[in-house]
Design a protein around this motif. Structure first.
Motif, PDB file in Angstrom:
ATOM      1  N   SER A   1       0.794  -1.087   0.109  1.00 22.27           N
ATOM      2  CA  SER A   1      -0.125  -0.042   0.192  1.00 22.27           C
ATOM      3  C   SER A   1       0.710   1.198   0.226  1.00 22.27           C
ATOM      4  CB  SER A   1      -0.985   0.259   1.427  1.00 22.27           C
ATOM      5  OG  SER A   1      -1.797  -1.078   1.041  1.00 22.27           O
ATOM      6  N   ALA A   2       2.155   1.170   0.757  1.00 18.99           N
ATOM      7  CA  ALA A   2       2.839   2.376   0.813  1.00 18.99           C
ATOM      8  C   ALA A   2       3.366   2.819  -0.431  1.00 18.99           C
ATOM      9  CB  ALA A   2       4.003   2.067   1.963  1.00 18.99           C
ATOM     10  N   VAL A   3       3.531   1.910  -1.368  1.00 17.35           N
ATOM     11  CA  VAL A   3       4.296   1.935  -2.727  1.00 17.35           C
ATOM     12  C   VAL A   3       3.401   3.350  -3.328  1.00 17.35           C
ATOM     13  CG1 VAL A   3       4.170   1.302  -5.096  1.00 17.35           C
ATOM     14  CG2 VAL A   3       5.050  -0.076  -3.132  1.00 17.35           C
ATOM     15  N   PHE A   4       1.951   3.113  -3.234  1.00 18.09           N
ATOM     16  CA  PHE A   4       1.014   4.243  -3.764  1.00 18.09           C
ATOM     17  C   PHE A   4       1.196   5.691  -3.330  1.00 18.09           C
ATOM     18  CE2 PHE A   4      -0.558  -0.032  -4.290  1.00 18.09           C
ATOM     19  CZ  PHE A   4      -0.552  -0.226  -5.641  1.00 18.09           C
TER      20      PHE A   4
ATOM     21  N   ASP B   1      11.584   8.902  -7.288  1.00 15.29           N
ATOM     22  CA  ASP B   1      12.660   9.900  -7.676  1.00 15.29           C
ATOM     23  C   ASP B   1      13.349  10.634  -6.465  1.00 15.29           C
ATOM     24  OD1 ASP B   1      12.004   9.309 -10.357  1.00 15.29           O
ATOM     25  OD2 ASP B   1      10.654  11.278 -10.554  1.00 15.29           O
ATOM     26  N   THR B   2      12.500  10.804  -5.364  1.00 12.38           N
ATOM     27  CA  THR B   2      13.071  11.334  -4.135  1.00 12.38           C
ATOM     28  C   THR B   2      13.264  10.236  -3.128  1.00 12.38           C
ATOM     29  OG1 THR B   2      11.161  11.973  -3.239  1.00 12.38           O
ATOM     30  CG2 THR B   2      12.045  13.530  -4.723  1.00 12.38           C
ATOM     31  N   ALA B   3      12.722   9.018  -3.240  1.00 11.63           N
ATOM     32  CA  ALA B   3      12.749   8.083  -2.182  1.00 11.63           C
ATOM     33  C   ALA B   3      12.431   8.619  -0.884  1.00 11.63           C
ATOM     34  CB  ALA B   3      14.381   7.473  -2.236  1.00 11.63           C
ATOM     35  N   ARG B   4      10.941   9.295  -1.083  1.00 13.36           N
ATOM     36  CA  ARG B   4      10.374   9.896   0.115  1.00 13.36           C
ATOM     37  C   ARG B   4       8.678   9.477   0.052  1.00 13.36           C
ATOM     38  NH1 ARG B   4      13.088  15.424   1.576  1.00 13.36           N
ATOM     39  NH2 ARG B   4      15.371  14.750   1.816  1.00 13.36           N
ATOM     40  N   PHE B   5       8.172   9.582   1.212  1.00 11.44           N
ATOM     41  CA  PHE B   5       6.724   9.703   0.981  1.00 11.44           C
ATOM     42  C   PHE B   5       6.161  10.923   0.368  1.00 11.44           C
ATOM     43  CE2 PHE B   5       6.710   6.383   4.392  1.00 11.44           C
ATOM     44  CZ  PHE B   5       5.863   5.341   3.943  1.00 11.44           C
ATOM     45  N   SER B   6       5.466  10.707  -0.520  1.00 15.12           N
ATOM     46  CA  SER B   6       4.885  11.843  -1.110  1.00 15.12           C
ATOM     47  C   SER B   6       3.567  12.462  -0.483  1.00 15.12           C
ATOM     48  CB  SER B   6       4.337  11.587  -2.711  1.00 15.12           C
ATOM     49  OG  SER B   6       3.530  10.486  -2.638  1.00 15.12           O
ATOM     50  N   ASN B   7       3.144  11.726   0.350  1.00 17.49           N
ATOM     51  CA  ASN B   7       1.715  11.953   1.004  1.00 17.49           C
ATOM     52  C   ASN B   7       1.594  11.218   2.346  1.00 17.49           C
ATOM     53  OD1 ASN B   7      -0.557  12.903   2.318  1.00 17.49           O
ATOM     54  ND2 ASN B   7      -1.673  13.530   0.301  1.00 17.49           N
TER      55      ASN B   7
ATOM     56  N   ALA C   1       0.779  11.619   5.273  1.00 16.42           N
ATOM     57  CA  ALA C   1      -0.483  11.905   6.153  1.00 16.42           C
ATOM     58  C   ALA C   1      -1.817  10.945   5.574  1.00 16.42           C
ATOM     59  CB  ALA C   1      -0.738  13.421   6.228  1.00 16.42           C
ATOM     60  N   GLU C   2      -1.728  11.089   4.099  1.00 19.82           N
ATOM     61  CA  GLU C   2      -2.675  10.268   3.733  1.00 19.82           C
ATOM     62  C   GLU C   2      -2.585   8.665   3.895  1.00 19.82           C
ATOM     63  OE1 GLU C   2      -4.657   9.730  -0.794  1.00 19.82           O
ATOM     64  OE2 GLU C   2      -3.465  11.472  -0.295  1.00 19.82           O
ATOM     65  N   TYR C   3      -1.249   8.385   3.666  1.00 19.31           N
ATOM     66  CA  TYR C   3      -1.034   6.845   3.885  1.00 19.31           C
ATOM     67  C   TYR C   3      -1.422   6.655   5.417  1.00 19.31           C
ATOM     68  CZ  TYR C   3       1.579   2.731   4.765  1.00 19.31           C
ATOM     69  OH  TYR C   3       2.042   1.149   5.046  1.00 19.31           O
ATOM     70  N   LYS C   4      -1.093   7.279   6.390  1.00 21.33           N
ATOM     71  CA  LYS C   4      -1.165   6.980   7.559  1.00 21.33           C
ATOM     72  C   LYS C   4      -2.807   7.062   7.903  1.00 21.33           C
ATOM     73  CE  LYS C   4       0.085   8.568  12.476  1.00 21.33           C
ATOM     74  NZ  LYS C   4       0.823   9.149  13.292  1.00 21.33           N
ATOM     75  N   ASN C   5      -3.501   8.044   7.182  1.00 18.83           N
ATOM     76  CA  ASN C   5      -4.936   7.960   7.366  1.00 18.83           C
ATOM     77  C   ASN C   5      -5.576   6.778   6.979  1.00 18.83           C
ATOM     78  OD1 ASN C   5      -7.696   9.252   8.113  1.00 18.83           O
ATOM     79  ND2 ASN C   5      -7.769   8.950   5.803  1.00 18.83           N
TER      80      ASN C   5
ATOM     81  N   PRO D   1      10.851   3.990   2.218  1.00 19.51           N
ATOM     82  CA  PRO D   1      11.116   4.401   0.932  1.00 19.51           C
ATOM     83  C   PRO D   1      12.493   4.433   0.509  1.00 19.51           C
ATOM     84  CG  PRO D   1       9.694   6.104   2.002  1.00 19.51           C
ATOM     85  CD  PRO D   1       9.899   4.910   3.073  1.00 19.51           C
ATOM     86  N   ALA D   2      13.456   4.760   1.540  1.00 18.88           N
ATOM     87  CA  ALA D   2      14.881   4.698   1.543  1.00 18.88           C
ATOM     88  C   ALA D   2      15.285   3.168   1.101  1.00 18.88           C
ATOM     89  CB  ALA D   2      15.678   5.284   2.635  1.00 18.88           C
ATOM     90  N   GLU D   3      14.878   2.225   1.850  1.00 24.26           N
ATOM     91  CA  GLU D   3      15.021   1.017   1.645  1.00 24.26           C
ATOM     92  C   GLU D   3      14.530   0.358   0.424  1.00 24.26           C
ATOM     93  OE1 GLU D   3      16.739  -1.182   3.694  1.00 24.26           O
ATOM     94  OE2 GLU D   3      17.137   0.248   5.440  1.00 24.26           O
ATOM     95  N   LEU D   4      13.314   0.777   0.016  1.00 24.05           N
ATOM     96  CA  LEU D   4      12.796   0.133  -1.229  1.00 24.05           C
ATOM     97  C   LEU D   4      13.892   0.802  -2.494  1.00 24.05           C
ATOM     98  CD1 LEU D   4      10.548  -1.356  -2.749  1.00 24.05           C
ATOM     99  CD2 LEU D   4       9.371   1.118  -2.831  1.00 24.05           C
TER     100      LEU D   4
END
Length: 292
Positions: free
Chosen positions: A81-84, A89-95, A97-101, A126-129
């Motif tokens: 799920s986190a993949v989405f 490109d930045t190896a970071r969560f883009s959102n 807060a939305e994932y946590k919700n 993100p960094a590990e992936l």
């Protein structure tokens, strides 16, 4: 033959490099479910890509003791799920807060499965992936997996056509805004594990092997879930035992009972779909299943 008017884009089997990378990394870190329900040839092929020297502490911690039947639930699915919600490109969560919700509102999770320990762990994902995706061993593996995916499509041409027809009948019967279904396979993921993700009118079903009945089952979860929420007071008042539902579907509160009943009703409706005998009134059908 019933002809559906709701069009679903052609269903095919595919893979997703980010999700493939999850299971490749899990394989290096002790994931042994890849051998269940597989041919000896596939077991040997997958095993040839296993190198314990590539194991990581992060992916090793995906294994938990909160689910007896599958020790990688729910962390493997939550990584999917986190993949989405990740910018590769930045190896970071883009959102984040939305994932946590999304995680905190999931009705099929225990609080212990999404506690502070989980959030501290998933922050490194993100960094590990990104590290795995850019590694040469994974790139070599992905070349093999791409060929395996091509073989899966060729071997299941007729089944995919029949699946398309059944899904379109379901969407015609029960209104849904889903217009694309992607069957994402990983030859490493447990053959008996299937998870679905909904994004941008797409239903993405991630599994270890192709099974058309399983695709219909996961699709109907999306259809049935709103009715479970709508009729929850009646379901919770029911004293009926839901036959065939493993204890792992139950949680320690009302959400657990609703989760178990949803699985029970989806299984029942899947049988009706396969017989092309879908009920006209889905709410009435679900309530009849909850009756004592």
């Amino acid at each position: 033959m019933i002809k559906a008017t709701h069009t679903i884009e052609n269903i095919s089997i595919t893979n997703a490099p980010s999700i493939s990378a999850i299971y490749f990394a899990l394989l290096q870190s002790g994931y042994d479910y890849y051998s269940l329900g597989r041919t000896q040839k596939q077991i040997e092929s997958v095993k040839s890509f296993c190198n314990p020297e590539l194991s990581s502490v992060f992916f090793s911690q995906a294994k938990q003791n909160t689910c007896e039947t599958y020790s990688y639930w729910p962390r493997a699915a939550l990584m999917e799920s986190a993949v989405f919600y990740i910018n590769t490109d930045t190896a970071r969560f883009s959102n984040f807060a939305e994932y946590k919700n999304f995680v905190m509102s999931a009705s099929n999770l225990k609080d212990t499965q999404r506690d502070e320990n989980f959030w501290s762990w998933i922050a490194d994902f993100p960094a590990e992936l990104n590290r795995v995706i850019n590694s040469e061993p994974f790139k070599k593996y992905l070349e093999w997996e791409n060929g395996w995916i091509e073989q899966q499509n060729k071997a299941n041409t007729d089944t995919l056509t029949a699946l398309q027809q059944t899904i379109e009948i379901c969407t015609d019967k029960y209104n849904t805004d889903i217009n694309t279904i992607k069957i994402v396979l990983s030859p490493i993921k447990c053959a008996y594990s299937s998870d679905y993700h909904v994004t941008d009118k797409q239903l993405i079903i991630c599994s270890g092997t192709f099974n058309s009945d399983s695709v219909i089952h996961e699709f109907l979860h999306h259809i049935i879930h709103p009715y479970i929420i709508k009729t929850q007071s009646r379901i919770l008042a029911s004293k009926k035992h839901f036959d065939g539902i493993d204890n792992s579907y139950y949680l320690d509160n009302d959400s657990g009972k609703l989760n178990a009943f949803e699985e029970y009703s989806v299984r029942a409706l899947t049988k009706q779909a396969l017989k092309k005998a879908l009920p006209d009134d889905l709410e009435k059908y679900i309530l009849s299943l909850s009756d004592n």
